[in-house]
Design a protein around this motif. Structure first.
Motif, PDB file in Angstrom:
ATOM      1  N   LYS A 231       0.834  -1.217   0.000  1.00 28.97           N
ATOM      2  CA  LYS A 231       0.000   0.000   0.000  1.00 28.97           C
ATOM      3  C   LYS A 231       0.859   1.254   0.000  1.00 28.97           C
ATOM      4  N   LEU A 232       1.992   1.204   0.702  1.00 27.76           N
ATOM      5  CA  LEU A 232       2.904   2.362   0.702  1.00 27.76           C
ATOM      6  C   LEU A 232       3.486   2.566  -0.696  1.00 27.76           C
ATOM      7  N   ILE A 233       3.851   1.449  -1.350  1.00 25.22           N
ATOM      8  CA  ILE A 233       4.414   1.558  -2.703  1.00 25.22           C
ATOM      9  C   ILE A 233       3.341   2.063  -3.672  1.00 25.22           C
ATOM     10  N   GLY A 234       2.091   1.654  -3.444  1.00 24.87           N
ATOM     11  CA  GLY A 234       0.989   2.061  -4.327  1.00 24.87           C
ATOM     12  C   GLY A 234       0.384   3.406  -3.966  1.00 24.87           C
ATOM     13  N   LYS A 235       0.947   4.103  -2.988  1.00 22.84           N
ATOM     14  CA  LYS A 235       0.483   5.421  -2.530  1.00 22.84           C
ATOM     15  C   LYS A 235      -0.938   5.358  -1.953  1.00 22.84           C
ATOM     16  N   LEU A 236      -1.301   4.171  -1.464  1.00 26.84           N
ATOM     17  CA  LEU A 236      -2.606   4.048  -0.814  1.00 26.84           C
ATOM     18  C   LEU A 236      -2.473   4.412   0.668  1.00 26.84           C
ATOM     19  N   ARG A 237      -1.253   4.441   1.158  1.00 30.83           N
ATOM     20  CA  ARG A 237      -0.927   4.943   2.500  1.00 30.83           C
ATOM     21  C   ARG A 237       0.282   5.858   2.336  1.00 30.83           C
ATOM     22  N   THR A 238       0.435   6.771   3.293  1.00 32.21           N
ATOM     23  CA  THR A 238       1.593   7.666   3.245  1.00 32.21           C
ATOM     24  C   THR A 238       2.558   7.279   4.364  1.00 32.21           C
ATOM     25  N   CYS A 239       3.838   7.183   4.019  1.00 33.01           N
ATOM     26  CA  CYS A 239       4.803   6.727   5.032  1.00 33.01           C
ATOM     27  C   CYS A 239       5.045   7.821   6.075  1.00 33.01           C
ATOM     28  N   ASP A 240       5.362   7.378   7.298  1.00 38.56           N
ATOM     29  CA  ASP A 240       5.651   8.320   8.400  1.00 38.56           C
ATOM     30  C   ASP A 240       7.087   8.838   8.311  1.00 38.56           C
ATOM     31  N   GLY A 241       7.986   7.950   7.893  1.00 38.67           N
ATOM     32  CA  GLY A 241       9.390   8.346   7.812  1.00 38.67           C
ATOM     33  C   GLY A 241       9.999   7.873   6.504  1.00 38.67           C
ATOM     34  N   GLY A 242      11.089   8.484   6.100  1.00 41.90           N
ATOM     35  CA  GLY A 242      11.741   8.112   4.850  1.00 41.90           C
ATOM     36  C   GLY A 242      11.010   8.683   3.649  1.00 41.90           C
ATOM     37  N   ASN A 243      11.407   8.262   2.470  1.00 39.12           N
ATOM     38  CA  ASN A 243      10.701   8.751   1.277  1.00 39.12           C
ATOM     39  C   ASN A 243      10.702   7.708   0.157  1.00 39.12           C
ATOM     40  N   ILE A 244       9.729   7.859  -0.729  1.00 36.39           N
ATOM     41  CA  ILE A 244       9.620   6.948  -1.870  1.00 36.39           C
ATOM     42  C   ILE A 244       9.651   7.790  -3.138  1.00 36.39           C
ATOM     43  N   THR A 245      10.455   7.357  -4.097  1.00 37.49           N
ATOM     44  CA  THR A 245      10.527   8.101  -5.358  1.00 37.49           C
ATOM     45  C   THR A 245      10.150   7.191  -6.529  1.00 37.49           C
TER      46      THR A 245
END
Lengths: 254, 346
Positions: free
Chosen positions: A45-59
Motif C-alpha cells: 500500500k505504501l508503494i501504491g500510494k494508498l498509505r503515506t509513510c511516516d518516515g523516509g521517502n519513496i521516489t
C-alpha cells in the motif's frame, strides 16, 4: 524505478514497517512473502500510494511521490487490492474503469480508449466473458477481468495483493503466467504471495518480510540455498526439474 | 469474438438501456395521469376541462384537479425520484446495499431540522428545503465519519445508522410534544405523505431535486469507480474523500428536498435502487435515471392507492409503501442474490 529509502509506517502507535529501503526495477517480478502480520500488504500500500509513510521517502523515476498528481501517479502505478467489491456490471465496463486516469472531466471513453479495453481483455485472456456480468464469473475468470483492468490502466508498475488466493490451481498458474507476460512487456510486477512454490517459480526477486523489516532480498535460488525460509517460516524448499522447468516442493523443517 | 462483434453487442446493450428507460418513462407518465384522474373525491377530468373551456374557474372539479391532485402528483414523482437516487448514491458511497436515506437517519436528520424550523422559527418556513438539506447532510456526515474513523463493517455502519435514526426520530417526537401545533398533520409527516401539498411547497425543492439528479448522472462514472471500493478507486487516481463528500452532499440535497414537503417517506430509497439494479444492472450513468423513474412510479402509484382504496378517507403514502414495498422487497431478496451489489467482496 521505484525507490524506497528508510521507509517506516506506524498505525495506532504500532510500528508496522521499520526502516525499509528497496529498489524496484522494470522488467522483473518481485514477490513479497512473510508470515501473517509481517507488514506485506502495508508495504504494498505504501508503494501504491494508498498509505503515506511516516518516515523516509519513496521516489518514482527520481521524483518524490508527493510531486505526482493522483491521476499522473495512477498512469504509472496500478494496484490491485486483495479485498474489493464485485460490481454488477459487465466485464467490459469494469475493464474500461482502467482508463479512468486518462479521462477528462466529461469522463467519456474515446475510440482509442475502447480499443485499449478490447486489447486488454484479449491480453489477459478474458475476451470470451467480456459481455458477462462480473458477479456471475468464477473466481479465476473474475481475476482475469481485474488483470485486464490493470492492462487497460497502462501503468509500468503493477502491484498485486495476494492475486492467487482462493483460486484453483489452474487459475493460479493462469494469473502467474499473465504476470510473466506483463514482465516480458517491460513492466515491474510486485505481488504479495502466500504460496511459496509460486513465488519461487515465477519471481526474479523475492523480498522476505518479518516484523516489518526486510530479512532477505534476492533471487529464488539464493533464498532456497540460505537459511531464511527455515528461520522465518520453519520450512525448507527443494527445487526439482519437471518437464524442463524448475518447480519447488515445500517441506516442514522438523 | 472479434472487436466488431463485441462493439455490435455493446450497442445492443445500450439500446436495451434506452428501451428500459423508454418503457419506464411511459409508465411514469401513465401513473402521473392516473394520479391526476383519480382521487378520494369524485372530481372528473371531463368536468374540469368543460369548466376550464367555459371559463368557470370556481368549478369544484377544476379546482380539485388543479390545486390538489396536480401538485400532489408532481410532488409524488419528485419525492420518489429524489429519494431513490439518494439511495443509489448512499449505497455506493457507504458500500452498503442496506443503506438508504431513511434507514441510516438521513431522512430523520432532515425531518428534525424541518420540525425545529417550523416550531421555533415559523417565519423561516420558506427555507425548509435548506434546513432539511443541512439536517440530512449532518446525519450523512456523522455516519460517514464514524464509518471512516472506525473502518467499520457494513453491518456496523447500518446499525450505527439505525441508532442515529432512532435518536433523531426521538428529537422529532420531542419537538412535536413540546410544540404540538407546530407541524400541520404531524402523523402524515412522520410516515410520509402528500396530503395538503401545494405548488408553493414544492416551488423551491423541485429545482434542487432536478439539479441533484442531473448532477448525480454527471458523476455517474465517478460513482462507478467508487463502487469498486476505496483502495481500487484511489489506485485509479480518484480523490476518494473529496468525491465521497460531494456525493453525500448531493444525496443530502435530494433527500432533504423530498423530506421538506413529503415528510419522512421511507422505503423508496431502498426499494428504488434494488429494483433498478435488477432491471438493468449497468453503469450509474444509466442506473440513476432508471432509479429516478422507478422511484417516481412507485411513490406515484402508492399515493394513488392510498387515496382511492378507502375513499373518501386517505391513507398516507408511507403506510401504503410499507405494506406494498415490504413484501415486495422480501420477495426480491428471496428470489436471488443479484440485488446484493455492494455486499459481494472478493
Amino acid at each position: 524505478m521505484i525507490r524506497l529509502c528508510n521507509v517506516s509506517f506506524s498505525y495506532d502507535d504500532k510500528s508496522i514497517i521499520k526502516n525499509i529501503s528497496l529498489r524496484l526495477e522494470k522488467g522483473k517480478i518481485y514477490s513479497v512473502i512473510g508470515p501473517n502480520g509481517s507488514g506485506k500488504s502495508t508495504l504494498l500500500k505504501l508503494i501504491g500510494k494508498l498509505r503515506t509513510c511516516d518516515g523516509g521517502n519513496i521516489t518514482l523515476d527520481g521524483k518524490d511521490y508527493g510531486e505526482y498528481s493522483r491521476k499522473a501517479f495512477a498512469r504509472c502505478v496500478a494496484s490491485l487490492p486483495q479485498s474489493r467489491n464485485i460490481p454488477m456490471i459487465r466485464s467490459w465496463e469494469l475493464v474500461s474503469h482502467g482508463r479512468f486516469p486518462y479521462l477528462d472531466g466529461r469522463r467519456v471513453l474515446s475510440k482509442e480508449d475502447r480499443l485499449i479495453v478490447d486489447r486488454s481483455l484479449r491480453l489477459a485472456g478474458a475476451e470470451e466473458f467480456a459481455l458477462r456480468s462480473v458477479s456471475e464469473l468464477s473466481g479465476g475468470e473474475r481475476q482475469k477481468v481485474y488483470l485486464s483492468m490493470l492492462y487497460a490502466q497502462e501503468a509500468e508498475y503493477i502491484l498485486l495483493d495476494e492475486p492467487t488466493t482462493f483460486l484453483d490451481m489452474s487459475s493460479k498458474f493462469g494469473v502467474m503466467n499473465t504476470l510473466t507476460d506483463m514482465k516480458e512487456a517491460g513492466k515491474c510486477v510486485v505481488a504479495v504471495l502466500h504460496e511459496l512454490s509460486l513465488a519461487l517459480k515465477y519471481s526474479d526477486e523475492i523480498i522476505v518480510l518479518s516484523h516489518g523489516e526486510i530479512v532477505f532480498s534476492g533471487t529464488p535460488k539464493e533464498l532456497v540455498e540460505g537459511n531464511i525460509l527455515g528461520d522465518v517460516f520453519g520450512i525448507k524448499a527443494v527445487c526439482v526439474t519437471i518437464d524442463g522447468s524448475n518447480e519447488y516442493i515445500i517441506k516442514e523443517v522438523g | 469474438m472479434n472487436i466488431s462483434e463485441k462493439s455490435f453487442t455493446r450497442r445492443s446493450y445500450r439500446s436495451k438501456t434506452a428501451g428500459v428507460m423508454m418503457i419506464l418513462g411511459v409508465l411514469l407518465i401513465l401513473s402521473f395521469l392516473l394520479s391526476v384522474l383519480f382521487g378520494s373525491t369524485g372530481a372528473k377530468l371531463t368536468d374540469a376541462v368543460r369548466a376550464f373551456i367555459s371559463g368557470n374557474y370556481t368549478d369544484a372539479s377544476l379546482r380539485i384537479i388543479l390545486y390538489i391532485r396536480l401538485p400532489r402528483a408532481v410532488a409524488a414523482v419528485l419525492a420518489g425520484a429524489a429519494l431513490s437516487v439518494s439511495g443509489v448514491i448512499i449505497q455506493a458511497v457507504l458500500n452498503n446495499s442496506m443503506a438508504s436515506p431513511n434507514i441510516i437517519g438521513v431522512n430523520s436528520g432532515a425531518g428534525l431540522a424541518v420540525s425545529i424550523v417550523v416550531a421555533i422559527f415559523p417565519f423561516m418556513a420558506d427555507y425548509l428545503p435548506i434546513a432539511a438539506f443541512f439536517g440530512a447532510l449532518s446525519s450523512c456526515m456523522l455516519i460517514y465519519f464514524i464509518s471512516a474513523r472506525t473502518n467499520s463493517s457494513r453491518l456496523t455502519i447500518t446499525l450505527v445508522g439505525i441508532s442515529i435514526s432512532s435518536i433523531l426520530s426521538a428529537g422529532i417526537n420531542a419537538v412535536r410534544t413540546i410544540f404540538p401545533d407546530s407541524i400541520y398533520n404531524t402523523n402524515t409527516f412522520m410516515v410520509g405523505g402528500f396530503s395538503g401539498v401545494s405548488f408553493a411547497d414544492i416551488s423551491f425543492a423541485w429545482k434542487f431535486i432536478l439539479a441533484g439528479i442531473l448532477f448525480s448522472v454527471f458523476l455517474g462514472k465517478d460513482i462507478d469507480i467508487l463502487s469498486l471500493g476505496e483502495e481500487s478507486a484511489m489506485s485509479l487516481g480518484m480523490n476518494v474523500k473529496m468525491k465521497r463528500f460531494i456525493l453525500l452532499a448531493t444525496a443530502s440535497i435530494l433527500a432533504g428536498s423530498a423530506v421538506s414537503f413529503a415528510g419522512l417517506l421511507g422505503f423508496v430509497g431502498l426499494l428504488g435502487p434494488h429494483i433498478s439494479r435488477r432491471i438493468c444492472p449497468s453503469s450509474h450513468r444509466s442506473l440513476i435515471p432508471i432509479s429516478a423513474l422507478i422511484g417516481g412510479i412507485i411513490v406515484s402509484i402508492c399515493d394513488l392507492i392510498g387515496r382511492v382504496i378507502f375513499a373518501p378517507y386517505e391513507l398516507p403514502v408511507g403506510i401504503i409503501m410499507s405494506f406494498v414495498g415490504g413484501p415486495f422487497f422480501i420477495g426480491l431478496i428471496l428470489m436471488g442474490r443479484k440485488s446484493r451489489v455492494y455486499d459481494q467482496v472478493m
